[in-house]
Design an enzyme around this catalytic site. Structure first.
Site, PDB file in Angstrom:
ATOM      1  N   ASP A  51      -8.868  51.847  -3.259  1.00  0.00           N
ATOM      2  CA  ASP A  51      -7.201  51.427  -2.429  1.00  0.00           C
ATOM      3  C   ASP A  51      -7.284  52.244  -1.544  1.00  0.00           C
ATOM      4  OD1 ASP A  51      -4.596  48.876  -2.575  1.00  0.00           O
ATOM      5  OD2 ASP A  51      -4.345  50.645  -1.514  1.00  0.00           O
ATOM      6  N   SER A  52      -6.700  51.208   0.158  1.00  0.00           N
ATOM      7  CA  SER A  52      -6.247  52.035   1.213  1.00  0.00           C
ATOM      8  C   SER A  52      -5.216  52.433   0.838  1.00  0.00           C
ATOM      9  CB  SER A  52      -7.071  51.602   2.378  1.00  0.00           C
ATOM     10  OG  SER A  52      -5.951  50.086   2.582  1.00  0.00           O
ATOM     11  N   ASP A  85      -8.672  42.032  -6.160  1.00  0.00           N
ATOM     12  CA  ASP A  85      -8.375  41.551  -6.138  1.00  0.00           C
ATOM     13  C   ASP A  85      -7.346  42.466  -4.560  1.00  0.00           C
ATOM     14  OD1 ASP A  85      -5.301  40.389  -6.421  1.00  0.00           O
ATOM     15  OD2 ASP A  85      -4.794  42.322  -7.556  1.00  0.00           O
ATOM     16  N   PHE A  91      -8.807  47.305  -5.243  1.00  0.00           N
ATOM     17  CA  PHE A  91      -7.909  47.172  -4.094  1.00  0.00           C
ATOM     18  C   PHE A  91      -6.327  47.389  -5.211  1.00  0.00           C
ATOM     19  CE2 PHE A  91     -10.075  43.860  -2.010  1.00  0.00           C
ATOM     20  CZ  PHE A  91     -10.192  44.379  -0.523  1.00  0.00           C
ATOM     21  N   CYS A 120      -4.713  35.571  -3.462  1.00  0.00           N
ATOM     22  CA  CYS A 120      -3.689  35.311  -3.415  1.00  0.00           C
ATOM     23  C   CYS A 120      -3.334  34.203  -2.402  1.00  0.00           C
ATOM     24  CB  CYS A 120      -2.445  36.138  -3.799  1.00  0.00           C
ATOM     25  SG  CYS A 120      -2.769  37.187  -2.799  1.00  0.00           S
ATOM     26  N   ASN A 161     -11.853  52.329   2.668  1.00  0.00           N
ATOM     27  CA  ASN A 161     -11.317  50.915   3.276  1.00  0.00           C
ATOM     28  C   ASN A 161     -12.183  49.767   2.122  1.00  0.00           C
ATOM     29  OD1 ASN A 161     -12.400  48.205   4.044  1.00  0.00           O
ATOM     30  ND2 ASN A 161     -11.352  48.982   6.012  1.00  0.00           N
ATOM     31  N   ALA A 162     -11.821  49.273   1.518  1.00  0.00           N
ATOM     32  CA  ALA A 162     -12.767  48.620   0.587  1.00  0.00           C
ATOM     33  C   ALA A 162     -13.302  48.015   1.230  1.00  0.00           C
ATOM     34  CB  ALA A 162     -11.691  47.211   0.097  1.00  0.00           C
TER      35      ALA A 162
HETATM   36  N1  SAH Z   1      -4.529  44.627  -7.625  1.00  0.00           N
HETATM   37  C1  SAH Z   1      -3.181  45.095  -7.398  1.00  0.00           C
HETATM   38  C2  SAH Z   1      -3.276  44.460  -6.786  1.00  0.00           C
HETATM   39  C3  SAH Z   1      -3.394  44.753  -5.514  1.00  0.00           C
HETATM   40  S1  SAH Z   1      -2.400  43.725  -4.033  1.00  0.00           S
HETATM   41  C4  SAH Z   1      -3.057  45.115  -8.769  1.00  0.00           C
HETATM   42  O1  SAH Z   1      -3.076  44.013  -9.907  1.00  0.00           O
HETATM   43  O2  SAH Z   1      -1.827  45.427  -9.496  1.00  0.00           O
HETATM   44  C5  SAH Z   1      -3.964  44.655  -2.617  1.00  0.00           C
HETATM   45  C6  SAH Z   1      -4.182  46.021  -2.282  1.00  0.00           C
HETATM   46  O3  SAH Z   1      -4.559  46.092  -0.768  1.00  0.00           O
HETATM   47  C7  SAH Z   1      -2.827  46.792  -1.776  1.00  0.00           C
HETATM   48  O4  SAH Z   1      -2.735  47.903  -2.406  1.00  0.00           O
HETATM   49  C8  SAH Z   1      -3.434  47.718  -0.386  1.00  0.00           C
HETATM   50  O5  SAH Z   1      -2.592  48.936  -0.222  1.00  0.00           O
HETATM   51  C9  SAH Z   1      -4.805  47.246  -0.532  1.00  0.00           C
HETATM   52  N2  SAH Z   1      -5.614  46.818   0.508  1.00  0.00           N
HETATM   53  C10 SAH Z   1      -5.071  46.272   1.579  1.00  0.00           C
HETATM   54  N3  SAH Z   1      -6.165  46.497   2.778  1.00  0.00           N
HETATM   55  C11 SAH Z   1      -7.010  47.396   2.238  1.00  0.00           C
HETATM   56  C12 SAH Z   1      -8.936  47.357   2.201  1.00  0.00           C
HETATM   57  N4  SAH Z   1      -9.099  47.061   3.601  1.00  0.00           N
HETATM   58  N5  SAH Z   1      -9.303  48.093   1.598  1.00  0.00           N
HETATM   59  C13 SAH Z   1      -8.910  48.700   0.237  1.00  0.00           C
HETATM   60  N6  SAH Z   1      -7.642  48.433  -0.033  1.00  0.00           N
HETATM   61  C14 SAH Z   1      -6.644  47.707   0.540  1.00  0.00           C
END
Ligand code: SAH
Length: 396
Positions: A252-253, A299, A232, A339, A278-279
């Protein structure tokens, strides 16, 4: 019995014993179900709040649509709202000067936590952005007052209003788009902890760091080692801080987020592998393949947006943490965040513990962290404390 009353000539909103008790305990919200009388109060009005007997409790902003009907702005009577707003803004800035180091990007105004309920303000180097969350903060002359105070005290190159359409709908405010309200510049480069980032306030997808993680980025950097996986990663907030790792991969997705992440890597002369995926799927595949890492950052976005989602959210946190723990080598570092305000620090810790148990890993808690200090946490307003960040060391 009259449904509304006047105190010292200004409109008053009468609240129930429960609402009054909440305010006397130091909270600043009264829910609509605890408002006994506010019939003729205009949307976004400044009101006096009284208890059932008419005793004065404070001065507040009133919302005619939100479930949070009352947000206290002062425990005193307010004679001059513009002056109070300017004092509050100057106090917010003075507080940031005390607590923010090594960054020209930080949250300047954090709504209730800065006694400016309904207003968010961020600084990204020479640009300021703000967001209004309530009818009162959207109303003139309040808007003009805080915009001119921000301009006078910080002399930014530009000020941008960022609009969250859903919030305006909930407050029944007329639709408007994100726009410059002062100046012409809408992109810049900011730095935090010595790392540079692009910020574009208007073009395409909004960019910018998750400012609340600023201190956690620096803490993670202190422990990170070897091969690192930032799950993420958005625009690379954590990944870009892991300069001492031998290899860094961000997942990230969102493709637009990864495109900015790549530009940010270029800005810092770093080579990072970005994977659009997808994470959950990627972590499952990687752990099934037996992939190993020395540092993993988790995160995710807020999984629990309300109380009803907490159980589902905890299952998702457990799965992510379990997969990550299976992939960490002994001596490895897990930085795991949540968060969601509705997931309490103890729920989160227990979930990570359950994941450690299921993966047969022993964990040392190196740091139990929260949001950066430019996102102040008011003890009497628990909703202001939402970010959890654990830094753990896998022993064996
Ligand atoms: N760690 C980052 C903030 C993360 S915010 C920083 O410090 O800047 C959450 C992120 O998760 C977003 O960028 C969103 O695109 C991503 N996201 C949401 N669902 C997801 C999934 N299923 N797989 C991968 N990424 C995802």
């Amino acid at each position: 019995m009259p449904k509304k009353s006047h105190v010292n000539g200004a409109l008053a909103v009468k609240v129930s014993a429960r609402g009054a008790g909440r305010l006397r305990d130091g909270h600043v919200w009264v829910y609509r179900s605890d408002v006994l009388a506010a019939d003729e109060v205009a949307a976004g009005a400044l009101v006096k709040v009284v208890d059932e007997r008419g005793a004065f409790l404070g001065t507040a902003f009133y919302s005619s649509t939100s479930q949070i009907a009352i947000r206290i702005i002062s425990k005193e009577a307010v004679e001059d709202l513009a002056r109070l707003l300017c004092e509050r803004i100057r106090a917010s800035l003075a507080y940031r000067e005390r607590v923010v180091t090594d960054s020209n990007a930080y949250r300047l105004i954090f709504s209730e936590a800065d006694f400016l309920p309904g207003l968010i303000g961020d600084r990204y180097n020479d640009l300021l952005s703000f967001q209004v969350l309530t009818q009162a903060m959207d109303a003139e002359p309040v808007r003009a007052t805080f915009v001119s105070e921000l301009k006078d005290t910080l002399s930014p190159a530009a000020i941008v209003e960022r609009v969250e359409p859903k919030i305006r709908q909930l407050e029944q405010l007329p639709a408007r788009g994100s726009a410059l309200v002062m100046g012409e510049k809408s992109s810049t480069i900011f730095s935090m902890n010595g790392v540079q980032f692009h910020y574009e306030a208007l073009e395409g997808q909004k960019t910018g760091a998750f400012l609340d993680q600023r201190e956690n980025y620096a803490a993670a950097a202190q422990y990170a080692r070897g091969e690192a996986l930032d799950v993420f990663c958005y625009q690379g907030g954590f990944a870009l801080h892991l300069a001492q790792c031998s290899k860094v991969t961000g997942v990230d997705s969102s493709r637009p987020a990864l495109e900015v992440a790549e530009r940010n890597a270029g800005l810092n002369g770093r080579e990072i592998e970005w994977i659009e995926a997808n994470a959950f799927d990627l972590l499952r595949d990687y752990s099934d393949e037996g992939r190993k890492f020395d540092t993993i950052i988790l995160d995710p976005p807020a999984f629990a947006r309300n109380k009803r989602n907490v159980a589902t959210a905890l299952r998702a946190y457990k799965e992510l943490n379990l997969r990550a723990l299976r992939m960490l080598r002994s001596g490895g570092i897990l930085v795991t965040c949540s968060c969601s305000y509705h997931v309490s620090p103890s729920d989160f810790l227990e979930t990570v513990l359950a994941a450690a148990h299921d993966s047969h890993r022993n964990l040392r808690l190196l740091e139990n962290r929260a949001q950066a200090k430019d996102h102040p946490m008011l003890l009497t307003v628990p909703e202001t404390a939402y970010l959890k960040c654990l830094i753990l060391n896998v022993t064996y």
